[in-house]
Design an enzyme around this catalytic site. Structure first.
Site, PDB file in Angstrom:
ATOM      1  N   ASN A  54     -16.058 -18.131  11.150  1.00  0.00           N
ATOM      2  CA  ASN A  54     -16.902 -19.268  10.802  1.00  0.00           C
ATOM      3  C   ASN A  54     -17.810 -19.647  11.961  1.00  0.00           C
ATOM      4  OD1 ASN A  54     -15.869 -19.603   8.170  1.00  0.00           O
ATOM      5  ND2 ASN A  54     -14.096 -20.676   8.958  1.00  0.00           N
ATOM      6  N   CYS A  55     -18.833 -20.409  11.649  1.00  0.00           N
ATOM      7  CA  CYS A  55     -19.786 -20.894  12.627  1.00  0.00           C
ATOM      8  C   CYS A  55     -19.037 -21.517  13.813  1.00  0.00           C
ATOM      9  CB  CYS A  55     -20.683 -21.937  11.955  1.00  0.00           C
ATOM     10  SG  CYS A  55     -21.894 -22.663  13.036  1.00  0.00           S
ATOM     11  N   PRO A  56     -19.432 -21.241  15.030  1.00  0.00           N
ATOM     12  CA  PRO A  56     -20.618 -20.515  15.467  1.00  0.00           C
ATOM     13  C   PRO A  56     -20.338 -19.055  15.846  1.00  0.00           C
ATOM     14  CG  PRO A  56     -19.749 -21.673  17.338  1.00  0.00           C
ATOM     15  CD  PRO A  56     -18.816 -21.950  16.155  1.00  0.00           C
TER      16      PRO A  56
END
Length: 75
Positions: free
Chosen positions: A13-15
């Site tokens: 998941n981000c980042p």
């Protein structure tokens, strides 16, 4: 399209997809293409913003099933 390097960021998941792409791009020559495969829906807008901020060209984005594919050209 001749892809020079491909990274798999599925499940991250981000980042993390952006960070891995940034690291990969740093190791590449100007003009080379990087393909990033992600499963994070937020990566679509993240890569658009990343391209604007860094000057690397976002050549293509596509959604294939639950995967988001981003192709960037190293500046």
């Amino acid at each position: 399209m001749q892809i020079d390097k491909e990274i798999d960021t599925r499940g991250l998941n981000c980042p993390l997809p952006i960070l891995k792409a940034k690291k990969a791009l740093a190791e590449m020559a100007s003009g080379q293409l990087l393909k990033v495969v992600a499963t994070d829906a937020g990566s679509v807008r993240d890569f658009q913003a990343f391209a604007k901020q860094t000057g690397n060209e976002l050549v293509e984005q596509q959604t294939v099933g639950a995967e988001y594919i981003h192709v960037m050209r190293r500046r």
